[in-house]
Write an enzyme that holds these catalytic residues in place. Sequence first.
Site, PDB file in Angstrom:
ATOM      1  N   CYS A 185       0.843  -1.213   0.000  1.00 57.71           N
ATOM      2  CA  CYS A 185       0.000   0.000   0.000  1.00 57.71           C
ATOM      3  C   CYS A 185       0.872   1.256   0.000  1.00 57.71           C
ATOM      4  CB  CYS A 185      -0.933  -0.003   1.214  1.00 57.71           C
ATOM      5  SG  CYS A 185      -2.026   1.436   1.240  1.00 57.71           S
ATOM      6  N   CYS A 225       0.800   5.000   6.740  1.00 61.03           N
ATOM      7  CA  CYS A 225       0.233   4.822   8.084  1.00 61.03           C
ATOM      8  C   CYS A 225       1.280   4.104   8.972  1.00 61.03           C
ATOM      9  CB  CYS A 225      -1.059   4.008   8.011  1.00 61.03           C
ATOM     10  SG  CYS A 225      -2.204   4.642   6.763  1.00 61.03           S
ATOM     11  N   CYS A 277       0.879   0.466  10.217  1.00 62.53           N
ATOM     12  CA  CYS A 277       0.361  -0.584   9.329  1.00 62.53           C
ATOM     13  C   CYS A 277       1.436  -1.476   8.709  1.00 62.53           C
ATOM     14  CB  CYS A 277      -0.485   0.050   8.228  1.00 62.53           C
ATOM     15  SG  CYS A 277      -1.290  -1.222   7.214  1.00 62.53           S
ATOM     16  N   CYS A 279     -16.197  -9.082   6.544  1.00 65.89           N
ATOM     17  CA  CYS A 279     -15.515  -7.825   6.227  1.00 65.89           C
ATOM     18  C   CYS A 279     -14.319  -8.111   5.334  1.00 65.89           C
ATOM     19  CB  CYS A 279     -15.012  -7.142   7.493  1.00 65.89           C
ATOM     20  SG  CYS A 279     -16.279  -6.948   8.732  1.00 65.89           S
ATOM     21  N   CYS A 306     -19.093  -5.981   4.612  1.00 65.20           N
ATOM     22  CA  CYS A 306     -18.381  -4.724   4.888  1.00 65.20           C
ATOM     23  C   CYS A 306     -17.117  -4.706   4.036  1.00 65.20           C
ATOM     24  CB  CYS A 306     -18.035  -4.647   6.373  1.00 65.20           C
ATOM     25  SG  CYS A 306     -17.106  -3.155   6.794  1.00 65.20           S
ATOM     26  N   CYS A 319     -18.831   2.514   9.092  1.00 66.54           N
ATOM     27  CA  CYS A 319     -18.048   1.854  10.135  1.00 66.54           C
ATOM     28  C   CYS A 319     -16.789   2.684  10.294  1.00 66.54           C
ATOM     29  CB  CYS A 319     -17.717   0.416   9.712  1.00 66.54           C
ATOM     30  SG  CYS A 319     -16.586  -0.416  10.859  1.00 66.54           S
ATOM     31  N   ARG A 349     -17.223  -2.097  18.307  1.00 62.05           N
ATOM     32  CA  ARG A 349     -16.506  -3.335  17.952  1.00 62.05           C
ATOM     33  C   ARG A 349     -15.173  -3.415  18.664  1.00 62.05           C
ATOM     34  NH1 ARG A 349     -19.132  -5.622  13.668  1.00 62.05           N
ATOM     35  NH2 ARG A 349     -20.617  -4.127  12.827  1.00 62.05           N
TER      36      ARG A 349
HETATM   37  N1  SAM Z   1      -6.539   0.567   3.303  1.00 59.93           N
HETATM   38  C1  SAM Z   1      -7.773   0.718   3.912  1.00 59.93           C
HETATM   39  C2  SAM Z   1      -7.834   1.880   4.888  1.00 59.93           C
HETATM   40  O1  SAM Z   1      -6.811   2.290   5.415  1.00 59.93           O
HETATM   41  O2  SAM Z   1      -8.939   2.357   5.126  1.00 59.93           O
HETATM   42  C3  SAM Z   1      -8.269  -0.539   4.593  1.00 59.93           C
HETATM   43  C4  SAM Z   1      -7.384  -1.419   5.408  1.00 59.93           C
HETATM   44  S1  SAM Z   1      -6.730  -0.771   6.898  1.00 59.93           S
HETATM   45  C5  SAM Z   1      -5.599  -2.031   7.302  1.00 59.93           C
HETATM   46  C6  SAM Z   1      -8.039  -0.877   8.093  1.00 59.93           C
HETATM   47  C7  SAM Z   1      -7.758  -0.373   9.484  1.00 59.93           C
HETATM   48  O3  SAM Z   1      -7.045  -1.342  10.224  1.00 59.93           O
HETATM   49  C8  SAM Z   1      -6.913   0.882   9.653  1.00 59.93           C
HETATM   50  O4  SAM Z   1      -7.620   2.043   9.428  1.00 59.93           O
HETATM   51  C9  SAM Z   1      -6.480   0.774  11.109  1.00 59.93           C
HETATM   52  O5  SAM Z   1      -7.386   1.465  11.936  1.00 59.93           O
HETATM   53  C10 SAM Z   1      -6.512  -0.734  11.381  1.00 59.93           C
HETATM   54  N2  SAM Z   1      -5.140  -1.226  11.597  1.00 59.93           N
HETATM   55  C11 SAM Z   1      -4.194  -1.435  10.664  1.00 59.93           C
HETATM   56  N3  SAM Z   1      -3.041  -1.864  11.220  1.00 59.93           N
HETATM   57  C12 SAM Z   1      -3.259  -1.932  12.556  1.00 59.93           C
HETATM   58  C13 SAM Z   1      -2.446  -2.290  13.666  1.00 59.93           C
HETATM   59  N4  SAM Z   1      -1.176  -2.641  13.507  1.00 59.93           N
HETATM   60  N5  SAM Z   1      -2.991  -2.262  14.887  1.00 59.93           N
HETATM   61  C14 SAM Z   1      -4.298  -1.884  15.044  1.00 59.93           C
HETATM   62  N6  SAM Z   1      -5.104  -1.515  14.028  1.00 59.93           N
HETATM   63  C15 SAM Z   1      -4.596  -1.536  12.799  1.00 59.93           C
HETATM   64 FE1  SF4 Z   2      -2.697   1.330   3.401  1.00 64.47          FE
HETATM   65 FE2  SF4 Z   2      -2.483   0.197   5.767  1.00 64.47          FE
HETATM   66 FE3  SF4 Z   2      -2.869   2.798   5.614  1.00 64.47          FE
HETATM   67 FE4  SF4 Z   2      -4.868   1.108   4.916  1.00 64.47          FE
HETATM   68  S1  SF4 Z   2      -3.988   1.365   6.946  1.00 64.47           S
HETATM   69  S2  SF4 Z   2      -4.195   2.933   3.827  1.00 64.47           S
HETATM   70  S3  SF4 Z   2      -3.644  -0.553   4.061  1.00 64.47           S
HETATM   71  S4  SF4 Z   2      -1.067   1.695   4.879  1.00 64.47           S
END
Ligand code: SAM
Ligand code: SF4
Length: 346
Positions: A83, A87, A90, A127, A159, A219, A291
Amino acid sequence: MTLLNPHIQEFNKSKSKKEDSFLDFDLLKMDDFRHDWSLEEVKEILDLPLMDLLWRAQVVHRSYNPGYKVQLASLLSVKTGGCSEDCAYCPQSVHNETKVEPIAALQVKSVLERARSAKESGADRFCMGWAWREIKDGKAFDAMIEMVRGVRELGLEACVTAGMVTDSQASRLAEAGLTAYNHNLDTSPEHYSNIISTRTYQDRLETLRRVRLAGITVCCGGIIGMGESVSDRASLLQVLATLDPHPESVPINALVAVEGTPMEDLSSIDPLEMVRMVATARIVMPRSRIRLSAGRQQLGREAQILCLQSGADSIFYGDTLLTTSNPEVEADRKLLADAGVKANFS
Ligand code: SAM
Ligand code: SF4
Ligand code: DTB
């Protein structure tokens, strides 16, 4: 705003029975359906003596969730890794050097097989996640639409979480029967720039607005344990609770500190902080599904039960989240049974 989407009507019906009317105190009426929470008020709630917070949250929870029914949501990463967003938490970001390798997106058939087996093990909601900055029109989006249709045909809520959407994409998802779109604010507006630089808080709010306008339920939640202050946590909840309508679903995640992310060395939160966050979310958004999301493995059974008692009415169910692990199905069945809460399989 008048919303006629059948998912929203169905959701409202299922959440508005007040069978436990002996618990319907003035306290509850006072807080019902407010969208004008001030930061000070939310902070005060988050900071209440724990027993007072639990009691107050439970009054609301019992009233809106008679019988303590917990929704089981199963998660599947359809498109993993690679991606472009940065973030910091992530494991799927190209900016982080984690062990997650980009994998080609799963095919419609295998996604629907996973949805079928999730249903067989008792899930109510399926989801699907795509590690994208935004949805792009084309074959991958057409496949997403087919997946949504297929999941709905199985009788499950569907979802999707796949980054930003345009108005026309949101309409196509709504037409396909999508129940909810997950797009998290993640943290407070104040802490946000310490976590993500490639899209703004405002971009996220704009995506939420588009989802809402298309008639899909929203959500939206966040993560605690990312170095934020208690005031940041209150600020995130205040933003969510001043959305009108409130998001129908509010995932509260505890950071899963993944090796190779800038957050790998952050220590786990005190489980009671999760309890406080869940309880406060329940009080300020009485009808939303709260949740209990990522990070349950670090919480322990007792703290999870306190979360269920004080407001959580959904968990992610299944051995994996997107790329990290989640409690085993059998352990969760036992947890719910020991807590005396009902789920689809009970
Ligand atoms: N890329 C899309 C987005 O960012 O909306 C969808 C996938 S993203 C992985 C979904 C959510 O997972 C993120 O917004 C974050 O809140 C949560 N998430 C991701 N990595 C995480 C982590 N290491 N610990 C807790 N929550 C996490
Ligand atoms: Fe990409 Fe992860 Fe950020 Fe979602 S949370 S936008 S998958 S980097
Ligand atoms: C949400 O708020 N939490 C879920 C779901 N929405 C998509 C995702 C949690 C991901 C945890 C890290 C991982 O497994 O990659």
